[in-house]
Structure formats: structure tokens, C-alpha cells
Scaffold this motif. Sequence first.
Motif, PDB file in Angstrom:
ATOM      1  N   ASP A 152      -9.007   2.935  -0.273  1.00  0.00           N
ATOM      2  CA  ASP A 152      -8.926   2.961   1.175  1.00  0.00           C
ATOM      3  C   ASP A 152     -10.206   3.593   1.726  1.00  0.00           C
ATOM      4  O   ASP A 152     -10.631   4.645   1.244  1.00  0.00           O
ATOM      5  N   GLY A 204      -0.656  -2.338  -6.083  1.00  0.00           N
ATOM      6  CA  GLY A 204      -0.967  -2.377  -4.669  1.00  0.00           C
ATOM      7  C   GLY A 204      -0.797  -3.768  -4.087  1.00  0.00           C
ATOM      8  O   GLY A 204      -1.151  -4.769  -4.722  1.00  0.00           O
ATOM      9  N   THR A 205      -0.278  -3.837  -2.884  1.00  0.00           N
ATOM     10  CA  THR A 205      -0.094  -5.132  -2.231  1.00  0.00           C
ATOM     11  C   THR A 205      -1.418  -5.752  -1.796  1.00  0.00           C
ATOM     12  O   THR A 205      -1.488  -6.962  -1.558  1.00  0.00           O
ATOM     13  N   ASP A 206      -2.489  -4.937  -1.704  1.00  0.00           N
ATOM     14  CA  ASP A 206      -3.793  -5.429  -1.254  1.00  0.00           C
ATOM     15  C   ASP A 206      -4.835  -5.416  -2.375  1.00  0.00           C
ATOM     16  O   ASP A 206      -6.033  -5.274  -2.115  1.00  0.00           O
ATOM     17  N   ASP A 207      -4.387  -5.566  -3.609  1.00  0.00           N
ATOM     18  CA  ASP A 207      -5.292  -5.559  -4.765  1.00  0.00           C
ATOM     19  C   ASP A 207      -5.940  -6.930  -4.904  1.00  0.00           C
ATOM     20  O   ASP A 207      -5.281  -7.904  -5.291  1.00  0.00           O
ATOM     21  N   ALA A 208      -7.231  -7.031  -4.598  1.00  0.00           N
ATOM     22  CA  ALA A 208      -7.942  -8.302  -4.682  1.00  0.00           C
ATOM     23  C   ALA A 208      -8.422  -8.605  -6.093  1.00  0.00           C
ATOM     24  O   ALA A 208      -8.629  -9.766  -6.451  1.00  0.00           O
ATOM     25  N   PRO A 211      -4.362  -9.439  -8.194  1.00  0.00           N
ATOM     26  CA  PRO A 211      -3.372  -9.620  -7.123  1.00  0.00           C
ATOM     27  C   PRO A 211      -1.931  -9.392  -7.588  1.00  0.00           C
ATOM     28  O   PRO A 211      -1.603  -9.486  -8.777  1.00  0.00           O
ATOM     29  N   LYS A 229       5.952  -1.829  -5.580  1.00  0.00           N
ATOM     30  CA  LYS A 229       4.856  -2.381  -4.798  1.00  0.00           C
ATOM     31  C   LYS A 229       4.393  -1.311  -3.809  1.00  0.00           C
ATOM     32  O   LYS A 229       5.194  -0.827  -3.011  1.00  0.00           O
ATOM     33  N   GLY A 232      -0.346  -1.619   1.065  1.00  0.00           N
ATOM     34  CA  GLY A 232      -1.719  -1.351   1.470  1.00  0.00           C
ATOM     35  C   GLY A 232      -2.639  -0.869   0.374  1.00  0.00           C
ATOM     36  O   GLY A 232      -3.843  -0.720   0.599  1.00  0.00           O
ATOM     37  N   ARG A 234      -5.007  -0.748  -2.954  1.00  0.00           N
ATOM     38  CA  ARG A 234      -5.960  -1.656  -3.592  1.00  0.00           C
ATOM     39  C   ARG A 234      -5.962  -1.401  -5.099  1.00  0.00           C
ATOM     40  O   ARG A 234      -4.945  -0.981  -5.639  1.00  0.00           O
ATOM     41  N   HIS A 235      -7.072  -1.663  -5.760  1.00  0.00           N
ATOM     42  CA  HIS A 235      -7.076  -1.584  -7.218  1.00  0.00           C
ATOM     43  C   HIS A 235      -7.072  -0.150  -7.740  1.00  0.00           C
ATOM     44  O   HIS A 235      -6.625   0.103  -8.843  1.00  0.00           O
TER      45      HIS A 235
END
Length: 267
Positions: A152, A204-208, A211, A229, A232, A234-235
Motif C-alpha cells: 500500500d 490479497g484481493t489486489d495482488d497483480a 492474482p 481473502k 485491498g 497486494r503481494h
Amino acid sequence: MKIALAPDGAELAWAEAGEGEPLLLIAGQATGMAGWGPAAQALAHHFRVLRYDHRGIGDSGKGSADRYTTRLLAADAAAILQAAGVDAAHVYGHSMGGRIAQWLAIDNPQRVRTLSLAATSGGKRARGEGNAAATNALLSGDLDRMVPLFFDPQWAGEHPDDVRTFFDSKASAWAKSRHFRASRGHDAWRHLGSIQAPTLILHGTDDALTPLPNAVLLHQHIRRSTLVKVPGARHGLHLDHPETIGWIRQFITARARSMQPVGAPNA
């Protein structure tokens, strides 16, 4: 710092802190043990935390080039437990560390009391693989491009030292490329059903980079698993979402009697 010997004789640097039941932390791709930072410190209030540098990373030797696969890297993890005099431990793996932890639980079930997997997958055939732009940013070495994939922005701005330590892997291009290939070549899908340890999956729900569908598939393949889950995230959720520490602690304490961490979002 202490030294353990890997199966091929490579020297693996490791350290420990805290008291209580042993908890082995397995870091991600090309990441050193120092990268666990505040997560390791928080866990050490409750457990005997064991950390180590992967071969080719930090103060560990590079060892044989043919041993850079997630399955063989799991033998390095087992060597750390042996050096620490630990027959069985709780195991927490992040990203590639989660892939290594899967093999440790598959090949050495007697060694793993509980398994916590964060931001990881069972292999390259998963649905929702990371997009090319995210992968290119990861490989670029450009912190401005990598940091948003992991953390974040507000947390990263408030914790510059933790961010710097996480990305300062002290690894050669030779080692980094082999870690990348090891992580990309991981494929444990056919074996995940044999995992006996109660397993907590944090994602994370926003892990690019990895995913969320990867975590859903892990949950489907590992029978005694709970999926949380993290909205927000990330990795790098193991660092910038400290609530995960509490969930892991509660999960380990429960020992699978209650498979859903108290206060965690439902899967």
C-alpha cells in the motif's frame, strides 16, 4: 547468524529469535531473511522464529546450479530445521516461499505441524496468472515500479526502511535468474491433495503478481485448508497488513479445531 549445511554441502545462513513452538519462515523469490522485518519481530513474541537466506541470497552460498527448483529448495528448508534441532515446525511461506513450503509439507509431512501460505500458487497452470506488465515491473529492478505491486503506498511511505530491506536481496544476477526460473517452474497441483497439515491461505484481493484465483485453487486442492481473502492487499501483505500476524497466531493455536481465524474475512 548461524550456518546449516544443505544436502549438496552449500552453507545456508539462518537465525532465530523468540521462544515457544518453532515457526519456520520461508521468504519469497530472491528475498533474504531480513526481508521479513516487522513480521518476524511480531511473530517472535509468540514463537521460536527461524529464518534463513535461500541459497544464492544474502550470506548463504550459491551451491549447485541444478538445485534451484522449489522442490529441491524445500530440502534446504528441512536442513534449517535439522540444524535448529527441530523435528517439526509450523511453516509460513510467502510467494515463492509458499511454493517451497508446499513441497516441504508434501515430501516431509512429519516436519510440518501447520502450514501458512501467503500470496502464492500451486503452479504455472493456475487461472489468473500475473499479467505481463506486473512481471516486467518485477524484473525491472526499478523500485518505483516494484513497490506498488507489493505494498500500500501509504504504508510504504511510512516504512521506507522496511521497504528498502525487503528489496535489498544482496543477490547476483545469476542467483536471481535461477530463483525466477524456480518459482516459474513450480507445479505441485497433482500433489497438493496429499498435504496433511492444517493450512491457512492468505491472499490479497489486489495482488497483480499472483492474482486471487490462484488462492482459490489452492484452497480447492488442499483439503484441510482455510482461505482468507485480505481486502485491498497486494503481494506483500505479510508486511503491510499486520492483522495477518494475529490470524496466523490464532490459526496455529487452534491447531485446526476451528479452521476459520477469529475476526478474519470469510472466504
